[in-house]
Design an enzyme around this catalytic site. Structure first.
Site, PDB file in Angstrom:
ATOM      1  N   SER A 142      -1.020  -7.254   4.564  1.00 17.89           N
ATOM      2  CA  SER A 142      -0.045  -8.262   4.153  1.00 17.89           C
ATOM      3  C   SER A 142       0.482  -8.924   5.423  1.00 17.89           C
ATOM      4  O   SER A 142       0.350  -8.364   6.517  1.00 17.89           O
ATOM      5  CB  SER A 142       1.107  -7.570   3.416  1.00 17.89           C
ATOM      6  OG  SER A 142       2.235  -8.403   3.329  1.00 17.89           O
ATOM      7  N   TYR A 155       7.710  -1.006   2.809  1.00 17.13           N
ATOM      8  CA  TYR A 155       6.442  -1.691   2.532  1.00 17.13           C
ATOM      9  C   TYR A 155       5.864  -2.216   3.852  1.00 17.13           C
ATOM     10  O   TYR A 155       4.679  -2.000   4.148  1.00 17.13           O
ATOM     11  CB  TYR A 155       6.704  -2.836   1.555  1.00 17.13           C
ATOM     12  CG  TYR A 155       5.497  -3.682   1.207  1.00 17.13           C
ATOM     13  CD1 TYR A 155       4.491  -3.185   0.368  1.00 17.13           C
ATOM     14  CD2 TYR A 155       5.365  -4.987   1.674  1.00 17.13           C
ATOM     15  CE1 TYR A 155       3.397  -3.970   0.022  1.00 17.13           C
ATOM     16  CE2 TYR A 155       4.286  -5.775   1.335  1.00 17.13           C
ATOM     17  CZ  TYR A 155       3.293  -5.267   0.501  1.00 17.13           C
ATOM     18  OH  TYR A 155       2.207  -6.050   0.166  1.00 17.13           O
ATOM     19  N   ALA A 157       6.462  -1.164   6.828  1.00 13.92           N
ATOM     20  CA  ALA A 157       6.052  -0.024   7.660  1.00 13.92           C
ATOM     21  C   ALA A 157       4.680   0.480   7.229  1.00 13.92           C
ATOM     22  O   ALA A 157       3.819   0.778   8.076  1.00 13.92           O
ATOM     23  CB  ALA A 157       7.087   1.099   7.556  1.00 13.92           C
ATOM     24  N   SER A 158       4.459   0.561   5.911  1.00 11.50           N
ATOM     25  CA  SER A 158       3.161   1.074   5.423  1.00 11.50           C
ATOM     26  C   SER A 158       2.030   0.119   5.783  1.00 11.50           C
ATOM     27  O   SER A 158       0.915   0.551   6.080  1.00 11.50           O
ATOM     28  CB  SER A 158       3.221   1.305   3.908  1.00 11.50           C
ATOM     29  OG  SER A 158       3.297   0.083   3.202  1.00 11.50           O
ATOM     30  N   LYS A 159       2.322  -1.160   5.759  1.00 10.01           N
ATOM     31  CA  LYS A 159       1.285  -2.150   6.103  1.00 10.01           C
ATOM     32  C   LYS A 159       1.055  -2.187   7.616  1.00 10.01           C
ATOM     33  O   LYS A 159      -0.082  -2.333   8.069  1.00 10.01           O
ATOM     34  CB  LYS A 159       1.668  -3.534   5.562  1.00 10.01           C
ATOM     35  CG  LYS A 159       1.701  -3.623   4.036  1.00 10.01           C
ATOM     36  CD  LYS A 159       0.349  -3.359   3.404  1.00 10.01           C
ATOM     37  CE  LYS A 159       0.344  -3.571   1.891  1.00 10.01           C
ATOM     38  NZ  LYS A 159      -0.973  -3.325   1.275  1.00 10.01           N
TER      39      LYS A 159
HETATM   40  N1  LIG Z   1       0.827 -10.319  -4.369  1.00 11.55           N
HETATM   41  C1  LIG Z   1       1.228 -10.534  -3.143  1.00 11.55           C
HETATM   42  O1  LIG Z   1       2.087 -11.410  -2.903  1.00 11.55           O
HETATM   43  C2  LIG Z   1       0.645  -9.745  -1.998  1.00 11.55           C
HETATM   44  C3  LIG Z   1       0.887 -10.201  -0.701  1.00 11.55           C
HETATM   45  C4  LIG Z   1       0.363  -9.491   0.374  1.00 11.55           C
HETATM   46  C5  LIG Z   1      -0.388  -8.351   0.161  1.00 11.55           C
HETATM   47  N2  LIG Z   1      -0.586  -7.919  -1.116  1.00 11.55           N
HETATM   48  C6  LIG Z   1      -1.356  -6.678  -1.283  1.00 11.55           C
HETATM   49  O2  LIG Z   1      -2.445  -6.890  -2.162  1.00 11.55           O
HETATM   50  C7  LIG Z   1      -2.768  -5.665  -2.805  1.00 11.55           C
HETATM   51  C8  LIG Z   1      -2.897  -5.916  -4.306  1.00 11.55           C
HETATM   52  O3  LIG Z   1      -1.638  -6.332  -4.803  1.00 11.55           O
HETATM   53  P1  LIG Z   1      -1.472  -7.293  -6.061  1.00 11.55           P
HETATM   54  O4  LIG Z   1      -0.631  -8.423  -5.641  1.00 11.55           O
HETATM   55  O5  LIG Z   1      -2.772  -7.546  -6.708  1.00 11.55           O
HETATM   56  O6  LIG Z   1      -0.533  -6.346  -6.953  1.00 11.55           O
HETATM   57  P2  LIG Z   1      -0.644  -5.832  -8.459  1.00 11.55           P
HETATM   58  O7  LIG Z   1      -1.089  -6.916  -9.344  1.00 11.55           O
HETATM   59  O8  LIG Z   1       0.639  -5.130  -8.717  1.00 11.55           O
HETATM   60  O9  LIG Z   1      -1.829  -4.750  -8.354  1.00 11.55           O
HETATM   61  C9  LIG Z   1      -1.634  -3.558  -7.649  1.00 11.55           C
HETATM   62  C10 LIG Z   1      -2.793  -2.633  -7.963  1.00 11.55           C
HETATM   63  O10 LIG Z   1      -2.592  -1.403  -7.229  1.00 11.55           O
HETATM   64  C11 LIG Z   1      -2.741  -0.327  -8.149  1.00 11.55           C
HETATM   65  N3  LIG Z   1      -1.963   0.830  -7.737  1.00 11.55           N
HETATM   66  C12 LIG Z   1      -0.642   0.947  -7.519  1.00 11.55           C
HETATM   67  N4  LIG Z   1      -0.315   2.201  -7.203  1.00 11.55           N
HETATM   68  C13 LIG Z   1      -1.477   2.908  -7.208  1.00 11.55           C
HETATM   69  C14 LIG Z   1      -1.804   4.273  -6.982  1.00 11.55           C
HETATM   70  N5  LIG Z   1      -0.875   5.194  -6.681  1.00 11.55           N
HETATM   71  N6  LIG Z   1      -3.106   4.644  -7.085  1.00 11.55           N
HETATM   72  C15 LIG Z   1      -4.062   3.750  -7.408  1.00 11.55           C
HETATM   73  N7  LIG Z   1      -3.810   2.455  -7.634  1.00 11.55           N
HETATM   74  C16 LIG Z   1      -2.533   2.045  -7.558  1.00 11.55           C
HETATM   75  C17 LIG Z   1      -2.277  -0.889  -9.488  1.00 11.55           C
HETATM   76  O11 LIG Z   1      -2.869  -0.173 -10.564  1.00 11.55           O
HETATM   77  P3  LIG Z   1      -2.215   1.007 -11.412  1.00 11.55           P
HETATM   78  O12 LIG Z   1      -0.793   0.661 -11.637  1.00 11.55           O
HETATM   79  O13 LIG Z   1      -3.067   0.994 -12.648  1.00 11.55           O
HETATM   80  O14 LIG Z   1      -2.407   2.251 -10.613  1.00 11.55           O
HETATM   81  C18 LIG Z   1      -2.881  -2.283  -9.428  1.00 11.55           C
HETATM   82  O15 LIG Z   1      -4.215  -2.248  -9.826  1.00 11.55           O
HETATM   83  C19 LIG Z   1      -1.651  -4.666  -2.445  1.00 11.55           C
HETATM   84  O16 LIG Z   1      -2.100  -3.813  -1.425  1.00 11.55           O
HETATM   85  C20 LIG Z   1      -0.543  -5.562  -1.925  1.00 11.55           C
HETATM   86  O17 LIG Z   1       0.281  -4.908  -1.002  1.00 11.55           O
HETATM   87  C21 LIG Z   1      -0.107  -8.585  -2.197  1.00 11.55           C
END
Ligand SMILES: NC(=O)c1ccc[n+]([C@@H]2O[C@H](COP(=O)([O-])OP(=O)(O)OC[C@H]3O[C@@H](n4cnc5c(N)ncnc54)[C@H](OP(=O)(O)O)[C@@H]3O)[C@@H](O)[C@H]2O)c1
Length: 270
Positions: A142, A155, A157-159
């Site tokens: 991110s 968040y 910190a983890s990234k």
């Molecule tokens: N959307 C943004 O603005 C944004 C920006 C920068 C980076 N990101 C990164 O992009 C990635 C995807 O995010 P997204 O925006 O697509 O979010 P999302 O729609 O909330 O999807 C998150 C996914 O992670 C899974 N997940 C969560 N906890 C989990 C666990 N303990 N074990 C296995 N799977 C888990 C969820 O599935 P389940 O709940 O079914 O487990 C879901 O499939 C993340 O790493 C996020 O940090 C997103």
């Protein structure tokens, strides 16, 4: 696009958002998908979409915060398709609380366990298989992996931890044929805010932060950027122009970048 036909791609966080969209596009290019997340019902829906798009897919319900579950995910991928070509560490959760509001400090541990350790576990277990196929590891970080942001300390910190791990791993993998690609999206229109963890460590459900705001990147654009980065085995992709400029600005005026980060979050509160 480097041929994806017949390649096996493990995608964590494949039940929604970026992971789901990426899996479906890869399936359309003939890849074998290994779909991992916790919600099995949602994964089955994504599997059906992958198959309709022309790929093969298996569902492996996985909590990436559990090292054994990540081991099982890798074993199932190899059992189903004979090996692993690409691992996409995409599963992630965010938070929405200031540090001085947090009542349950376990929140910070949970964020590290899912976002950082989940990527470490999956990668470590998949590594021998990736080496056998001169494969690719993708880490979905991110912009908050590059600079701090208010209300998201754990968040961020983890990234940041993901960057330290994957930048180190890239060096270790020199000469093995395995590449490491780190992608840093900005705000993408997904449902990530619906599962954002609040001050009590529970999902806030009604996060003040509007990830679906009109100027967010749409998921398809984000996926197209990730696919290009995968194809070219890029080292790192910072997805927005503003963030690319901020990277350089941070070297000379870090306080200014802090103010930009604060204003960006403030502007997104409903
Ligand atoms: N959307 C943004 O603005 C944004 C920006 C920068 C980076 N990101 C990164 O992009 C990635 C995807 O995010 P997204 O925006 O697509 O979010 P999302 O729609 O909330 O999807 C998150 C996914 O992670 C899974 N997940 C969560 N906890 C989990 C666990 N303990 N074990 C296995 N799977 C888990 C969820 O599935 P389940 O709940 O079914 O487990 C879901 O499939 C993340 O790493 C996020 O940090 C997103």
């Amino acid at each position: 696009m480097r041929a994806m036909r017949g390649k096996t791609v493990v995608v964590t966080g494949a039940s929604a958002g970026i992971g789901e969209a990426l899996a479906v596009v890869l399936a359309g290019r003939g890849a074998n998908l290994v779909l991992a997340a916790r919600n099995e019902e949602a994964l089955q829906r994504v599997k059906a979409r992958c198959e309709a798009a022309g790929g093969r897919a298996v569902v492996v319900p996985t909590d990436v915060g559990d090292a054994e579950a990540c081991h099982h995910l890798v074993d199932r991928a190899v059992e189903a398709f004979g090996g692993i070509d690409v691992l996409v560490n995409n599963a992630g959760v965010t938070m929405d609380a200031r540090v001085d509001e947090v009542k349950d400090l376990g929140l910070f541990e949970r964020l590290m366990r899912i976002n950082y350790l989940g990527s470490v576990y999956c990668t470590a277990h998949a590594l021998p298989h990736l080496k056998a196929r001169r494969g690719l590891v993708v880490a979905v970080s991110s912009l908050t992996g590059k600079t701090g942001v208010p209300n998201r300390s754990g968040y961020a910190a983890s990234k940041h931890a993901m960057h330290g791990f994957f930048d180190s791993l890239r060096i270790e993998l020199r000469g093995t044929g395995v590449d490491v690609t780190v992608v840093c999206p900005g705000f993408v229109a997904t449902g990530i805010r619906d599962s954002a963890l609040g001050a009590d460590g529970q999902p806030v459900r009604q996060s003040k932060h509007n990830e679906r705001a009109g100027d967010n990147m749409d998921v398809d654009t984000c996926v197209a950027i990730i696919l290009k980065a995968m194809d070219q085995r890029e080292r790192e992709v910072v997805m927005t122009t503003k963030a690319r400029v901020a990277q350089f600005l941070k070297l000379v005026a870090p306080g200014l970048v802090d103010r930009i980060a604060a204003k960006t979050i403030q502007d997104r509160q409903r």
